[in-house]
Design a protein around this motif. Structure first.
Motif, PDB file in Angstrom:
ATOM      1  N   PRO A 168      36.005  37.789  33.128  1.00 33.77           N
ATOM      2  CA  PRO A 168      37.025  36.751  33.879  1.00 33.77           C
ATOM      3  C   PRO A 168      38.040  37.358  34.266  1.00 33.77           C
ATOM      4  O   PRO A 168      38.704  36.400  34.650  1.00 33.77           O
ATOM      5  CB  PRO A 168      37.053  35.849  32.549  1.00 33.77           C
ATOM      6  N   ASP A 169      38.752  38.455  33.575  1.00 28.11           N
ATOM      7  CA  ASP A 169      40.077  38.981  34.010  1.00 28.11           C
ATOM      8  C   ASP A 169      39.955  39.759  35.443  1.00 28.11           C
ATOM      9  O   ASP A 169      40.882  40.274  35.836  1.00 28.11           O
ATOM     10  CB  ASP A 169      40.688  39.883  32.931  1.00 28.11           C
ATOM     11  N   ALA A 170      38.735  39.700  36.050  1.00 25.71           N
ATOM     12  CA  ALA A 170      38.833  40.331  37.199  1.00 25.71           C
ATOM     13  C   ALA A 170      39.657  39.781  38.327  1.00 25.71           C
ATOM     14  O   ALA A 170      39.685  38.555  38.446  1.00 25.71           O
ATOM     15  CB  ALA A 170      37.582  40.746  37.759  1.00 25.71           C
ATOM     16  N   ASN A 171      40.310  40.504  39.097  1.00 24.99           N
ATOM     17  CA  ASN A 171      41.415  39.648  39.965  1.00 24.99           C
ATOM     18  C   ASN A 171      40.676  39.362  41.376  1.00 24.99           C
ATOM     19  O   ASN A 171      39.431  39.920  41.532  1.00 24.99           O
ATOM     20  CB  ASN A 171      42.591  40.538  40.321  1.00 24.99           C
ATOM     21  N   GLU A 172      41.230  38.759  42.343  1.00 28.36           N
ATOM     22  CA  GLU A 172      40.504  38.473  43.717  1.00 28.36           C
ATOM     23  C   GLU A 172      40.168  39.892  44.418  1.00 28.36           C
ATOM     24  O   GLU A 172      39.051  39.693  44.841  1.00 28.36           O
ATOM     25  CB  GLU A 172      41.590  37.479  44.535  1.00 28.36           C
ATOM     26  N   ARG A 173      40.928  40.898  44.287  1.00 29.25           N
ATOM     27  CA  ARG A 173      40.411  41.999  45.100  1.00 29.25           C
ATOM     28  C   ARG A 173      39.309  42.667  44.427  1.00 29.25           C
ATOM     29  O   ARG A 173      38.394  43.276  45.274  1.00 29.25           O
ATOM     30  CB  ARG A 173      41.836  43.095  45.194  1.00 29.25           C
ATOM     31  N   GLU A 174      39.241  42.700  43.191  1.00 30.76           N
ATOM     32  CA  GLU A 174      37.953  43.380  42.436  1.00 30.76           C
ATOM     33  C   GLU A 174      36.875  42.778  42.810  1.00 30.76           C
ATOM     34  O   GLU A 174      35.788  43.311  42.928  1.00 30.76           O
ATOM     35  CB  GLU A 174      38.284  43.560  41.024  1.00 30.76           C
ATOM     36  N   ARG A 175      37.069  41.315  42.789  1.00 34.00           N
ATOM     37  CA  ARG A 175      35.734  40.374  42.870  1.00 34.00           C
ATOM     38  C   ARG A 175      35.410  40.730  44.488  1.00 34.00           C
ATOM     39  O   ARG A 175      34.006  40.599  44.801  1.00 34.00           O
ATOM     40  CB  ARG A 175      36.079  38.992  42.749  1.00 34.00           C
ATOM     41  N   ALA A 176      36.352  40.832  45.170  1.00 34.55           N
ATOM     42  CA  ALA A 176      35.906  40.881  46.686  1.00 34.55           C
ATOM     43  C   ALA A 176      35.262  42.305  47.097  1.00 34.55           C
ATOM     44  O   ALA A 176      34.440  42.279  47.726  1.00 34.55           O
ATOM     45  CB  ALA A 176      37.104  40.903  47.483  1.00 34.55           C
ATOM     46  N   LYS A 177      35.612  43.396  46.184  1.00 36.76           N
ATOM     47  CA  LYS A 177      34.983  44.631  46.270  1.00 36.76           C
ATOM     48  C   LYS A 177      33.580  44.437  45.947  1.00 36.76           C
ATOM     49  O   LYS A 177      32.588  45.168  46.521  1.00 36.76           O
ATOM     50  CB  LYS A 177      35.721  45.784  45.710  1.00 36.76           C
TER      51      LYS A 177
END
Length: 557
Positions: free
Chosen positions: A88-97
């Motif tokens: 849940p702590d993944a940021n938007e950039r990490e989720r986009a990758k």
């Protein structure tokens, strides 16, 4: 930064790929098919990188081979799985990758198949976190074994060309280890060796696993006319008005500048064999890495010098590793999951489910002090006599390990403990407790053998639990087990297009990265067999296609 050196002419290329592993070769192929003119440079006099030393598999959810076989693997299942792993702590950039990986991985594999690479699917290999929602099986692809002589003169410089081993697909690894345990495994093992010797008699050079994959990719590279320069090391990146415009290389004691108007792809691996960087970035220098020797962080150093940001530098692709000799290591895969073995720490106690994925067990070992103290893989004679391990089964290999002090033998558990410097009473109690679990078929301490992954590397014919077996037949053996790695899995910070970011999270125009020299799209998780190469190849594909759309570098606005 602009380093000195002789200015080289264009030479017919506009996109430079640094590194000749899977990330680099797929990136170069993708760039050429998208209309660019790539050049590959490789620091070593051998091509293939760490990929050539690996199992050569790629984790590709919802791949075409699954679809063709009627296997339903909706991409939303893999999306849920990765979301659970990212946390849940993944940021938007990490989720986009991670999302970009899911979107492009099947297309990358499809592109390579269209260029002649023949994929084979491992139908049974489970994902590494079967307890996470969306986990599945059969998402792993690999290149079919090929005859290395198809490479022509290029074969002589393939990393690992000197190895004389059967060309196996990953679904044969387990049966090969179990060849002594029954008629069916024995027939499988015999078939493997018969095919190997038949190929040799016919003048073939059978290549499988990582060498088979990297050779298949190089065949495409050569067919597309992509030049490859060996013994050419990255020394620096050239930058003008905020955009990377080329690189400075060292070759034969000379420096020269190579122009890259369409961009540079850093695909040179991580820094697994750079003690200074590992001490600075990870806090330790003592390692047992299985990465290629040239994995020394050249690309990371060059990128940091022009302001590239970094991420996940403290982590690795962990892999429990046997110390076979002073400079020789062996991966501990089935050793940990097969019935009749356990892992104990320097206090003579078990501390984990030994059969979990190598990423999970390797990390636990590191956290539990296995780098500072010797931890031991405890086995009995039946375990070694029933299973085939190329690095441990031959008497000569055992003798060498015993001479080096990394393998111990005892007629009793107490005698073995004394040889290892362990407490005899504690080790005896540990083995006795485990033997009770083996008889009952339930590991009450760590639940070993409960998951699909635990059972994949175990002995399916063993009862009542395929991963739990008695340790009771002398002599007893103990091998030093270390928290090795397959390489580092952090590096320069990138976005979902594979662009390298600076300290303000803005792209450095013209600079891309893929593979172990960049932050993993899976953060600190290892989703399934081939996640490292799958991500590396996919981001080589993504980055090259993005560069092709830009064509010419320009400074950031």
């Amino acid at each position: 930064m602009n380093a000195g050196g002789e200015q080289a002419p264009d030479g017919g290329h506009d996109f430079i790929v640094v590194g000749s592993g899977a990330a680099g070769l797929v990136g170069a192929i993708s760039a050429r098919l998208a209309g660019l003119r790539p050049l590959i440079i490789e620091k070593s006099d051998r091509w293939g990188g760490t990929t050539a030393l690996s199992g050569g598999v790629l984790w590709i959810p919802a791949n075409d081979a699954m679809m063709a076989e009627g296997v339903d693997d909706p991409i939303d299942r893999a999306r849920a799985y990765l979301a659970g792993l990212l946390g849940p702590d993944a940021n938007e950039r990490e989720r986009a990758k991670a999302e970009a990986f899911l979107d492009h991985a099947p297309a990358m594999a499809r592109m390579l198949e269209g260029e002649g690479l023949k994929w084979v699917r491992n139908r049974d290999h489970p994902d590494y976190y079967p307890e996470v929602d969306g986990a599945g099986a059969g998402r792993t692809l690999e290149a079919a074994p090929i005859d290395g002589h198809r490479l022509g003169q290029r074969l002589a410089t393939l990393r690992g060309v000197e190895l004389n081993v059967p060309a196996l697909t990953s679904d044969k690894f387990g049966p090969a280890v179990l060849a002594k345990t029954g008629i069916r495994p024995a027939m499988t093992g015999a078939g493997i060796m018969l095919r190997h010797y038949r190929d040799k008699l016919r003048g073939r050079k059978p290549l499988g696993s990582g060498r088979g994959l990297i050779a298949s990719l190089m065949l495409i590279v050569d067919r597309l006319g992509i030049p490859v320069r060996l013994s050419t090391a990255l020394a620096d990146l050239t930058i003008e008005r905020g955009a990377v415009t080329g690189i400075v290389v060292e070759h034969g004691g000379r420096r020269e500048t190579l122009l890259a108007p369409a961009g540079v792809l850093l695909a040179a691996g991580g820094f697994a064999h750079n003690p200074a960087l590992r001490r600075e970035l990870q806090g330790f220098a003592e390692t047992w890495s299985n990465a290629s020797p040239e994995d020394q962080g050249d690309a990371l150093v060059a990128a940091r010098a022009i302001g590239a940001d970094t991420e996940l530098l403290d982590d690795c692709w962990w892999m429990p590793t046997l110390e076979v000799g002073p400079d020789t290591r062996a991966l501990a895969l089935g050793l940990r999951a097969l019935p009749g073995s356990i892992v104990v720490d320097h206090h003579s106690k078990r501390y984990m489910d030994e059969a979990r994925s190598y990423m999970a067990t390797g990390r636990i070992m590191r956290e539990h002090g296995a780098a500072e103290h010797r931890h031991w893989l405890i086995m009995d004679e039946r375990f070694l006599s029933r299973h085939i391990f190329p690095d441990l089964s031959p008497p000569g290999a055992r003798a060498a390990m015993m001479a080096g002090g990394t393998l111990k033998r005892g007629e009793t558990i107490a005698e073995l403990a004394a040889a290892c410097g362990l407490d005899p009473a504690t080790l005896s109690a540990t083995v006795e407790r485990f033997d009770g679990f083996a008889r009952a078929g339930v590991d009450e301490d760590f639940r070993r053998g409960d998951t699909a992954y635990d059972r994949y590397w175990a002995d399916p014919a063993h009862r009542p639990n395929p991963s739990l077996g008695l340790i009771e037949r002398p002599p007893y053996w103990a091998a030093v087990l270390r928290p090795g790695d397959l390489g580092t899995n952090g590096g320069v910070k990138t976005d979902a297009a594979g662009r390298v970011l600076d300290g303000t999270d803005r792209p450095i125009e013209g600079l891309y990265a893929a593979g172990n020299g960049s932050g993993s799209p899976f953060r600190r998780s290892y989703p399934g067999a081939g996640a490292t190469i799958g991500a590396a190849a996919t981001y080589g594909f993504i980055a090259a296609r993005h560069a092709a759309k830009r064509r010419v570098n320009a400074p950031s606005d």
